[in-house]
Design an enzyme around this catalytic site. Structure first.
Site, short mmCIF file in Angstrom:
data_model
loop_
_atom_site.label_atom_id
_atom_site.label_comp_id
_atom_site.label_asym_id
_atom_site.label_seq_id
_atom_site.Cartn_x
_atom_site.Cartn_y
_atom_site.Cartn_z
N GLY A 1 -10.52 1.51 12.46
CA GLY A 1 -9.98 2.11 13.68
C GLY A 1 -10.98 2.49 14.73
O GLY A 1 -10.85 2.13 15.90
N ILE A 2 -12.01 3.22 14.36
CA ILE A 2 -13.05 3.64 15.30
C ILE A 2 -14.02 2.50 15.55
O ILE A 2 -14.39 2.20 16.69
CB ILE A 2 -13.79 4.89 14.79
CG1 ILE A 2 -12.83 6.09 14.71
CG2 ILE A 2 -14.97 5.23 15.69
CD1 ILE A 2 -13.43 7.32 14.06
N GLY A 3 -14.45 1.84 14.50
CA GLY A 3 -15.42 0.76 14.63
C GLY A 3 -14.94 -0.39 15.49
O GLY A 3 -15.73 -1.03 16.20
N GLU A 4 -13.64 -0.65 15.47
CA GLU A 4 -13.07 -1.75 16.25
C GLU A 4 -12.68 -1.32 17.67
O GLU A 4 -12.71 -2.15 18.59
CB GLU A 4 -11.81 -2.30 15.56
CG GLU A 4 -12.05 -2.97 14.23
CD GLU A 4 -10.76 -3.33 13.52
OE1 GLU A 4 -9.74 -3.56 14.21
OE2 GLU A 4 -10.75 -3.38 12.28
N ASP B 1 -8.02 13.61 15.36
CA ASP B 1 -7.96 12.31 16.03
C ASP B 1 -9.22 12.16 16.87
O ASP B 1 -9.47 12.96 17.78
CB ASP B 1 -6.71 12.22 16.90
CG ASP B 1 -6.47 10.81 17.44
OD1 ASP B 1 -7.44 10.17 17.90
OD2 ASP B 1 -5.32 10.36 17.41
N HIS C 1 -12.76 1.71 0.08
CA HIS C 1 -12.65 0.66 1.10
C HIS C 1 -13.28 -0.66 0.65
O HIS C 1 -13.64 -1.49 1.45
CB HIS C 1 -13.33 1.09 2.42
CG HIS C 1 -12.80 2.34 3.02
ND1 HIS C 1 -13.61 3.36 3.46
CD2 HIS C 1 -11.53 2.75 3.25
CE1 HIS C 1 -12.88 4.34 3.94
NE2 HIS C 1 -11.61 4.00 3.83
N ASN D 1 0.86 -1.18 0.00
CA ASN D 1 0.00 0.00 0.00
C ASN D 1 0.90 1.23 0.00
O ASN D 1 1.46 1.59 1.02
CB ASN D 1 -0.91 0.00 1.23
CG ASN D 1 -1.87 1.18 1.25
OD1 ASN D 1 -1.84 2.04 0.38
ND2 ASN D 1 -2.72 1.24 2.26
N HIS E 1 -17.30 0.51 7.93
CA HIS E 1 -15.85 0.66 8.01
C HIS E 1 -15.59 2.07 8.54
O HIS E 1 -15.62 3.04 7.78
CB HIS E 1 -15.22 0.47 6.62
CG HIS E 1 -13.73 0.68 6.58
ND1 HIS E 1 -12.82 -0.35 6.45
CD2 HIS E 1 -13.00 1.82 6.66
CE1 HIS E 1 -11.60 0.14 6.44
NE2 HIS E 1 -11.68 1.46 6.57
N LEU E 2 -15.39 2.16 9.83
CA LEU E 2 -15.32 3.46 10.49
C LEU E 2 -13.92 3.73 11.02
O LEU E 2 -13.54 3.30 12.11
CB LEU E 2 -16.34 3.51 11.66
CG LEU E 2 -17.79 3.19 11.28
CD1 LEU E 2 -18.68 3.17 12.51
CD2 LEU E 2 -18.32 4.17 10.24
N GLY E 3 -13.15 4.43 10.22
CA GLY E 3 -11.82 4.84 10.63
C GLY E 3 -11.68 6.33 10.44
O GLY E 3 -12.67 7.06 10.42
#
Length: 399
Positions: free
Chosen positions: A329-332, A281, A178, A8, A206-208
């Site tokens: 990131g946020i979702g997890e 952030d 995504h 990536n 997918h919440l980042g």
């Protein structure tokens, strides 16, 4: 067993994972940051070791050489020939690619033609490809597109209500992003949580920092929140998400700023950051909200509302929902942000959440958050875009 590299590339970074395929075992991973600087940063994770060095990284070609030489030095590989294929993430595939493709002249030219739709991403991906191609000239290189999974949308789901000339001449439509993550998560959802159900209805969140929501019916995308670019859809850490086009016009007209300046602000200084005035952030915004700062509380509530709105929209689009997935990131990792969504959708959708389990679910944990009598099963699944890249690179490059 074959070693496959998942890549990536960003404008100033190169992330990678080396897999043993088809076992899907991660051999090592790492990142080169600050490409183009004398104080570049190279990190390598291998077994129980995590090495970090500061080193000059002139360009992506040097970054690739640093990575591969480190693999040789650590005896992770004994020669470059052990890498049987590389898979390269490509953000924008436009209307051309509904699946991953082997890099050739046609693939390269089409990705290059789409740079105006993803100027920060596609150009960097091609730079990364060229760098790997130079060092590994006989190795198959595969382009894996973020947009490919969303190519199954119907025209009424991806078209914009603009003059047809713009749609056709400039390829203006909803492409999404995504897709590799949404595909992975929906596959795990179907196989692990719906017992392989064929007629499944799934909403994937997918919440980042960048965030998107996708409606998946029978394993295929039918609608997704991000639009022509990653700035569309739900409110994000620093992106506006969907807004009235007149907002853009008025800001341009009244501020005296250039089109480029406003565009960058809507991408990099809006969302949670713009509303709170604190940070891009989400953790910083949450900390400020806990102190009672009004603008941070508003930012989080606004974020929760936008996510809830899209979930409701996609519930209607699918005609129901069997499974609601949270990831990235946020979702997890942010129970408080998930709670903002649950409080806004639970009554309407009949969702019942184990609140204590929700609070304990972060840091890469996978869990079913919903109670037995919830009308929709709600799960947290850590995403794995790299393994999807490796799978496609293996399938196309090694078979």
């Amino acid at each position: 067993m074959k070693k496959i590299m998942a890549v990536n590339c960003g404008s100033s970074s190169l992330k990678f994972k080396l897999f043993e395929m088809p076992e899907e075992q991660v051999i090592c991973s790492g990142i080169v940051e600050r490409i183009g600087h004398d104080d570049g940063i190279f990190q390598l994770k291998y077994k129980d070791k995590k090495d970090k060095v500061i080193v000059p990284v002139k360009d992506h070609g040097v970054a690739v050489k640093i990575v591969l030489d480190a693999l040789l030095k650590e005896h992770i590989i004994e020669s470059y020939d052990e890498i049987k294929a590389t898979g390269h993430r490509v953000v924008q595939g436009g209307p051309y690619f509904s699946k991953s493709e082997l890099f050739n002249e046609d693939t390269y030219n089409k990705i290059e033609s789409l740079i105006p739709l993803a100027p920060l991403h596609n150009a960097a991906h091609l730079t990364g490809y060229r760098a790997f191609k130079e060092v590994l000239p006989t190795t198959p290189h595969i382009a894996v597109f973020d947009t490919a999974f969303h190519q199954t949308m119907e025209e009424e789901d991806y078209a914009y209500a603009i003059p047809k000339e713009y749609t056709e001449k400039y390829l203006i439509r909803r492409y999404g992003a995504h897709g590799t993550s949404h595909k992975y998560l929906s596959e795990v959802g179907i196989n692990k949580y719906l017992d392989g159900k064929k007629d499944s209805k799934i909403i994937v969140c997918h919440l980042g920092s960048g965030a998107s929501i996708t409606a998946v019916k029978d394993g295929k995308c039918v609608a997704t929140s991000m639009g022509l670019t990653p700035c569309g859809g739900i409110m994000m850490n620093s992106r506006t998400g969907d807004i009235d086009p007149s907002v853009y016009y008025q800001v341009l007209k009244m501020s005296g700023k250039t089109n480029e300046e406003v565009f960058q602000e809507f991408n990099k200084a809006s969302g949670l950051y713009g509303v709170s005035g604190v940070s891009n952030d989400s953790r910083d915004v949450d900390a400020a909200a806990l102190k009672g700062e009004h603008d941070s509380i508003l930012a989080m509530n606004l974020w929760g509302r936008r996510v809830a709105d899209f979930i409701g929209q996609y519930f209607v689009r699918l005609g129901g929902c069997d499974l609601l997935i949270f990831s990235a990131g946020i979702g997890e990792n942010a129970p408080e942000y998930r709670e903002l969504v649950f409080t806004r959708i639970s009554e309407a959708l009949g969702i019942k959440i184990d609140e204590e389990l929700n609070k304990k679910t972060f840091g890469g944990k996978e869990a079913v958050l919903s109670l037995e009598d919830s009308k929709i099963k709600v799960v947290v699944i850590p995403t794995d875009e790299e393994v999807m890249i490796a799978r496609d690179a293996y399938e196309i490059g090694c078979k």
